[in-house]
Design a protein around this motif. Structure first.
Motif, short mmCIF file in Angstrom:
data_model
loop_
_atom_site.label_atom_id
_atom_site.label_comp_id
_atom_site.label_asym_id
_atom_site.label_seq_id
_atom_site.Cartn_x
_atom_site.Cartn_y
_atom_site.Cartn_z
N VAL A 155 0.85 -1.19 0.00
CA VAL A 155 0.00 0.00 0.00
C VAL A 155 0.88 1.23 0.00
CG1 VAL A 155 -1.77 1.27 1.24
CG2 VAL A 155 -1.79 -1.24 1.26
N ALA A 156 0.61 2.14 -0.92
CA ALA A 156 1.43 3.37 -1.02
C ALA A 156 1.32 4.18 0.27
CB ALA A 156 0.96 4.19 -2.20
N ALA A 157 2.43 4.68 0.72
CA ALA A 157 2.43 5.49 1.94
C ALA A 157 1.69 6.80 1.70
CB ALA A 157 3.87 5.76 2.37
N LYS A 158 0.99 7.23 2.72
CA LYS A 158 0.29 8.52 2.61
C LYS A 158 1.32 9.64 2.64
CE LYS A 158 -3.81 6.98 5.19
NZ LYS A 158 -4.60 7.18 6.43
N PRO A 159 1.09 10.71 1.88
CA PRO A 159 2.00 11.86 1.96
C PRO A 159 1.94 12.51 3.34
CG PRO A 159 0.09 12.37 0.59
CD PRO A 159 0.02 10.91 0.89
N ARG A 160 3.08 12.97 3.82
CA ARG A 160 3.15 13.60 5.13
C ARG A 160 2.55 15.01 5.07
NH1 ARG A 160 6.70 13.25 9.79
NH2 ARG A 160 6.99 15.29 10.78
N LEU A 161 1.79 15.37 6.09
CA LEU A 161 1.19 16.70 6.18
C LEU A 161 1.36 17.24 7.59
CD1 LEU A 161 -0.60 18.96 4.85
CD2 LEU A 161 -2.58 17.76 5.81
N THR A 162 2.04 18.36 7.70
CA THR A 162 2.17 19.04 9.00
C THR A 162 0.98 19.98 9.18
OG1 THR A 162 4.58 18.92 8.95
CG2 THR A 162 3.59 20.55 10.42
N VAL A 163 0.28 19.81 10.29
CA VAL A 163 -0.87 20.68 10.60
C VAL A 163 -0.51 21.55 11.79
CG1 VAL A 163 -3.28 20.78 11.34
CG2 VAL A 163 -2.55 19.03 9.70
N LEU A 164 -0.47 22.84 11.57
CA LEU A 164 -0.20 23.81 12.64
C LEU A 164 -1.54 24.17 13.28
CD1 LEU A 164 2.19 26.16 10.62
CD2 LEU A 164 2.82 24.19 12.06
N PRO A 219 -10.58 16.84 1.26
CA PRO A 219 -9.14 16.79 1.57
C PRO A 219 -8.25 16.91 0.33
CG PRO A 219 -10.16 14.64 1.90
CD PRO A 219 -11.27 15.59 1.64
N SER A 220 -8.83 16.69 -0.86
CA SER A 220 -8.00 16.82 -2.07
C SER A 220 -7.55 18.27 -2.27
CB SER A 220 -8.77 16.34 -3.29
OG SER A 220 -9.84 17.21 -3.62
N LEU A 221 -8.21 19.22 -1.60
CA LEU A 221 -7.79 20.62 -1.68
C LEU A 221 -6.39 20.82 -1.11
CD1 LEU A 221 -11.11 22.40 -0.57
CD2 LEU A 221 -10.20 22.25 -2.89
N VAL A 222 -5.97 19.87 -0.30
CA VAL A 222 -4.68 19.98 0.38
C VAL A 222 -3.59 19.22 -0.39
CG1 VAL A 222 -3.53 19.68 2.63
CG2 VAL A 222 -5.98 20.15 2.54
N ASP A 223 -3.96 18.53 -1.45
CA ASP A 223 -2.97 17.76 -2.22
C ASP A 223 -1.79 18.65 -2.64
OD1 ASP A 223 -4.40 15.46 -2.02
OD2 ASP A 223 -5.18 15.47 -4.08
N GLY A 224 -0.58 18.11 -2.45
CA GLY A 224 0.62 18.83 -2.86
C GLY A 224 1.16 19.80 -1.84
N LEU A 225 0.44 19.98 -0.73
CA LEU A 225 0.89 20.91 0.30
C LEU A 225 1.62 20.15 1.40
CD1 LEU A 225 -2.26 23.21 0.67
CD2 LEU A 225 -0.37 23.37 -0.96
N ALA A 226 2.58 20.81 2.01
CA ALA A 226 3.36 20.19 3.08
C ALA A 226 2.93 20.65 4.46
CB ALA A 226 4.85 20.48 2.88
#
Length: 319
Positions: free
Chosen positions: A3-12, A261-268
């Motif tokens: 299973v492909a790993a989920k992209p990491r997302l830092t939430v402040l 959540p796709s609105l956040v795609d590509g963001l770190a």
């Protein structure tokens, strides 16, 4: 099959966020009234601007109305919302012999008392706020018609017509943008050098703190998500502040189910905050929705610690 790993997302996570003391008190007033008197307990206007809160209270036995004439004379209590009401509302309730509880935020009540003080001293009051907002309607309704002029923008200051020969004072709605309000105040002081300022800043501590927190988050975030209702003044201001202080994009959602959540795609790195009428449960919903798509790592960004508590009305003392 891997299973492909989920992209990491830092939430402040902006802190403070969510419920303030005035909102917490207002909700507890309704809950305690239901506990003591049973259902229904009538509430004039949304107790706070959040559908989740309103619907939760409805399930417990609250009935929300817009005007007192919608309430039958059945002896059950009516609660006035946290935003405050014109003096005509408790007067009408008393005339109908309704038992009422006032959930007006104590910081809004302070603005009301200050308005009365200026009127008693013969001053004309300029109120900085948004036309039609329940808090503005309530504050203007503390004084006779014509005693208050509403100011919504710097541009309106130049067009203001004020009574000749009367001294002036100003106050503000408690949930405004701190920066926008400072610009309007500066314009008022330039045009009316003798205008009297509030004894203490009328924008409440919770509004100020939440805007400071979202500024700290926006400076590092590629997007800011504000959890709040579109009719919540303080929530709308948070979205505006985020955009003005560095966030390339800011969106508002009322709860996790609304978020794509796709609105956040590509963001770190993104920021998350919540208006003063949004419970933390709704923030947790948003984080859970993001976690479906991303490997979420949360970081608290706290600019102030709040320990304010407001007591319940005397009629509910001991709750």
């Amino acid at each position: 099959m891997t299973v492909a790993a989920k992209p990491r997302l830092t939430v402040l996570l902006a802190g403070p966020r969510g419920f303030c003391a005035g909102v917490d008190r207002a909700i507890k007033i309704v809950e305690e009234a239901i506990r003591r008197h049973g259902a229904p307990v009538y509430v004039r206007h949304e107790i706070v601007h959040n559908r989740f809160v309103v619907e939760s209270l409805e399930k417990k036995g609250a009935v929300f109305v817009e005007e007192l004439d919608e309430i039958p004379a059945d002896g059950q209590p009516v609660v006035f919302s946290a935003h405050g009401v014109p003096k005509s509302v408790p007067a009408a309730a008393s005339e109908r012999q309704l038992y009422f509880l006032d959930a007006t935020c104590p910081l809004v009540s302070k603005v009301h008392r200050e308005a009365e003080r200026h009127f008693a001293a013969g001053r004309h009051l300029l109120l900085i706020g948004h036309a039609g907002h329940p808090e503005v309607v309530g504050t203007m309704g503390q004084l006779p018609p014509g005693a208050v002029s509403l100011v919504q923008s710097v541009e309106e200051v130049a067009r203001l017509v004020v009574p000749q020969g009367q001294t002036l004072a100003y106050t503000t709605q408690t949930t405004l943008s701190v920066d926008d309000t400072a610009e309007i105040v500066a314009a008022l002081q330039t045009r009316f050098p003798g205008i009297e300022a509030p004894v203490k800043d009328s924008i409440c501590y919770a509004t100020t703190n939440r805007q400071a927190a979202v500024k700290a988050v926006a400076a590092r975030a590629e997007m800011v998500i504000v959890v709040g209702a579109p009719n919540s003044s303080n929530s709308v201001r948070l979205r505006e502040v985020a955009l003005r202080t560095g966030a390339p994009r800011s969106i508002m959602v009322q709860r996790g189910a609304e978020l794509d959540p796709s609105l956040v795609d590509g963001l770190a790195t993104i920021g998350v905050t919540a208006g003063a009428s949004a419970p933390e449960l709704l923030v947790e919903e948003v984080l859970a929705k993001l976690a479906e798509r991303f490997d979420v790592v949360c970081e608290e960004v706290t600019v102030a610690v709040e320990d304010v508590i407001f007591r319940l009305p005397r009629a509910l003392a001991g709750a």
